[in-house]
Design a protein around this motif. Structure first.
Motif, PDB file in Angstrom:
ATOM      1  N   ASN A 159      -8.595  59.380 -17.327  1.00 17.94           N
ATOM      2  CA  ASN A 159      -8.514  58.055 -16.708  1.00 17.94           C
ATOM      3  C   ASN A 159      -9.702  57.184 -17.105  1.00 17.94           C
ATOM      4  O   ASN A 159      -9.555  55.967 -17.306  1.00 17.94           O
ATOM      5  N   GLU A 160     -10.900  57.764 -17.185  1.00 14.84           N
ATOM      6  CA  GLU A 160     -12.061  56.986 -17.620  1.00 14.84           C
ATOM      7  C   GLU A 160     -11.855  56.444 -19.029  1.00 14.84           C
ATOM      8  O   GLU A 160     -12.246  55.308 -19.336  1.00 14.84           O
ATOM      9  N   MET A 161     -11.280  57.231 -19.896  1.00 19.60           N
ATOM     10  CA  MET A 161     -10.998  56.764 -21.253  1.00 19.60           C
ATOM     11  C   MET A 161     -10.024  55.591 -21.241  1.00 19.60           C
ATOM     12  O   MET A 161     -10.230  54.587 -21.942  1.00 19.60           O
ATOM     13  N   ASN A 162      -8.983  55.675 -20.441  1.00 19.36           N
ATOM     14  CA  ASN A 162      -7.999  54.585 -20.373  1.00 19.36           C
ATOM     15  C   ASN A 162      -8.606  53.309 -19.786  1.00 19.36           C
ATOM     16  O   ASN A 162      -8.265  52.192 -20.194  1.00 19.36           O
ATOM     17  N   VAL A 163      -9.509  53.471 -18.805  1.00 19.04           N
ATOM     18  CA  VAL A 163     -10.177  52.295 -18.231  1.00 19.04           C
ATOM     19  C   VAL A 163     -11.024  51.606 -19.296  1.00 19.04           C
ATOM     20  O   VAL A 163     -11.029  50.360 -19.394  1.00 19.04           O
ATOM     21  N   MET A 164     -11.732  52.367 -20.099  1.00 14.19           N
ATOM     22  CA  MET A 164     -12.545  51.768 -21.155  1.00 14.19           C
ATOM     23  C   MET A 164     -11.672  51.050 -22.192  1.00 14.19           C
ATOM     24  O   MET A 164     -12.043  49.991 -22.709  1.00 14.19           O
ATOM     25  N   ARG A 165     -10.542  51.629 -22.499  1.00 15.76           N
ATOM     26  CA  ARG A 165      -9.623  50.961 -23.429  1.00 15.76           C
ATOM     27  C   ARG A 165      -9.133  49.630 -22.847  1.00 15.76           C
ATOM     28  O   ARG A 165      -9.022  48.622 -23.571  1.00 15.76           O
ATOM     29  N   ALA A 166      -8.821  49.606 -21.556  1.00 19.32           N
ATOM     30  CA  ALA A 166      -8.382  48.363 -20.909  1.00 19.32           C
ATOM     31  C   ALA A 166      -9.498  47.321 -20.905  1.00 19.32           C
ATOM     32  O   ALA A 166      -9.259  46.117 -21.131  1.00 19.32           O
ATOM     33  N   GLU A 167     -10.723  47.747 -20.644  1.00 17.22           N
ATOM     34  CA  GLU A 167     -11.843  46.810 -20.662  1.00 17.22           C
ATOM     35  C   GLU A 167     -12.055  46.229 -22.058  1.00 17.22           C
ATOM     36  O   GLU A 167     -12.384  45.035 -22.206  1.00 17.22           O
ATOM     37  N   LEU A 168     -11.849  47.036 -23.078  1.00 18.23           N
ATOM     38  CA  LEU A 168     -11.988  46.531 -24.438  1.00 18.23           C
ATOM     39  C   LEU A 168     -10.925  45.479 -24.736  1.00 18.23           C
ATOM     40  O   LEU A 168     -11.226  44.440 -25.336  1.00 18.23           O
ATOM     41  N   ARG A 169      -9.706  45.749 -24.302  1.00 19.82           N
ATOM     42  CA  ARG A 169      -8.649  44.749 -24.520  1.00 19.82           C
ATOM     43  C   ARG A 169      -8.960  43.456 -23.773  1.00 19.82           C
ATOM     44  O   ARG A 169      -8.676  42.360 -24.255  1.00 19.82           O
TER      45      ARG A 169
END
Length: 376
Positions: A159-169
């Protein structure tokens, strides 16, 4: 001597002579009418006028069936095909202006660049954090497969990885907004900012419009609602010019305005040379009906009266009134729906001088009366 007799005879002669002097010479009766005086210039006296010379010269028009279109006049406003006020979705400082005022631009063309140094830094930070989250997720996945860690620990890393991906987008989306682009092909107007200006979502940068084609909005009374539909043709003229333009109705408001009892209609016309400008006031006309065999007379021939209208026709050399009912009206003509028959000759001049059974002398319409009495 018989002197008295001689004296009496002389007195009688004198009396008879005096009586002869009192009688008209030539034996004419003093009760006879005097001879008419000669006309000026020594010409003979004019003969008395007869009925033909007393007739009023009038212009007449023979009414014959012809096609008549009922046209309705209204007013409208020109609008751009597409129009938008350019604003920034984010707050930032203008770094570069890449358009010239009053020029055509293409869809997607960059118009304004906003300083994005801060967003670039945020993106770099998020990228590093994302890389760390991806490493952690990979490690937890391997440990889970070996049975060393729990499923819960792996889910947290994932989940932390997915949150970082969303923040990058999200940061990349913000960076995309630092370049303000043209939303469609059109002409950009005057700009209201300069390089170094601070932009907010409330700051207007410029106005952009697509003016080929242009739209025209106008209204019609509700009684004509059934007579107009998409595909109908209208004509309009912009104030200050004499050129008439044709437009095609493509949309009709599906409701009657309850305050004005009118229907809003929108038409469209090409504007390749850019002569028609949005916001201009226009005089609009359109055909709402047509009669194939209408009897038409000039408007000036119609005489209003109590309870109706009438016209005068020429019949047997005299003016005859006819009560009529009217229909379609144009700028100069009126349709007669009853009261006249094809071939009737309607008087169209000297209207105010007409009365029933007045002798008239008919002249073709447009010729004018010979003695200048024609005309209302």
């Amino acid at each position: 001597m018989r002197v008295p007799g001689i004296i009496g005879l002389a007195a009688g002669i004198v009396i008879l002579g005096a009586l002869a002097l009192t009688l008209p010479i030539g034996g004419q009766d003093d009760t006879a009418e005097p001879a008419p005086a000669p006309r000026p210039g020594g010409s003979e006296p004019a003969p008395p006028e007869g009925p033909a010379r007393d007739a009023l010269p009038v212009e007449v028009l023979q009414v014959l069936p012809r096609r008549l279109a009922e046209r309705l006049a209204t007013t409208g406003t020109l609008r751009a095909n597409e129009q938008v006020d350019l604003v920034s979705e984010i707050t930032g400082v203008v770094e570069r202006i890449r358009f010239r005022e009053g020029t055509r631009v293409r869809r997607g063309e960059v118009l304004i660049e906003i300083d994005d140094a801060e967003l670039q830094a945020q993106r770099d930070r998020v990228r590093h954090r994302l890389r760390l989250a991806e490493i952690r997720e990979e490690r937890q996945r391997q440990l889970r497969e070996q049975g060393v860690t729990s499923e819960q620990e792996y889910d947290i890393a994932f989940n932390e990885m997915n949150v970082m991906r969303a923040e990058l987008r999200l940061v990349e989306a913000q960076l995309e907004k630092t370049a303000i682009r043209a939303p469609f092909d059109g002409v950009i107007g005057l700009r209201y900012v300069s390089a170094g200006s601070l932009l907010t979502p409330q700051t207007r940068i410029a106005t952009m419009q697509d003016i080929d084609p242009v739209k025209i909005d106008f209204t019609l009374p509700e009684k004509y609602a059934a007579m107009i539909a998409p595909g109908s043709r209208v004509e309009f003229r912009v104030r200050g010019t004499e050129r008439r333009h044709s437009a095609e109705v493509y949309a009709v408001e599906p409701r009657i305005d309850p305050e004005t009892r009118s229907l809003l209609i929108r038409a469209r016309t090409p504007n390749r040379n850019g002569a028609l400008l949005p916001g201009a006031f226009a005089d609009v006309s359109l055909t709402v009906g047509e009669v194939a065999d209408a009897l038409v007379v000039p408007s000036l021939a119609i005489i209003p009266e109590l309870g109706g209208k009438k016209v005068f026709i020429v019949e047997n050399g005299v003016a005859r009134p006819r009560r009529v009912e009217t229909g379609i009206r144009t700028d100069t003509e009126v349709q007669i729906t009853s009261g006249l028959s094809p071939g009737d000759r309607v008087i169209v001049s000297a209207i105010q001088r007409l009365r029933p059974d007045l002798p008239v002398r008919a002249l073709p319409a447009g010729r004018g009366a010979a003695d200048g009495t024609a005309g209302p």
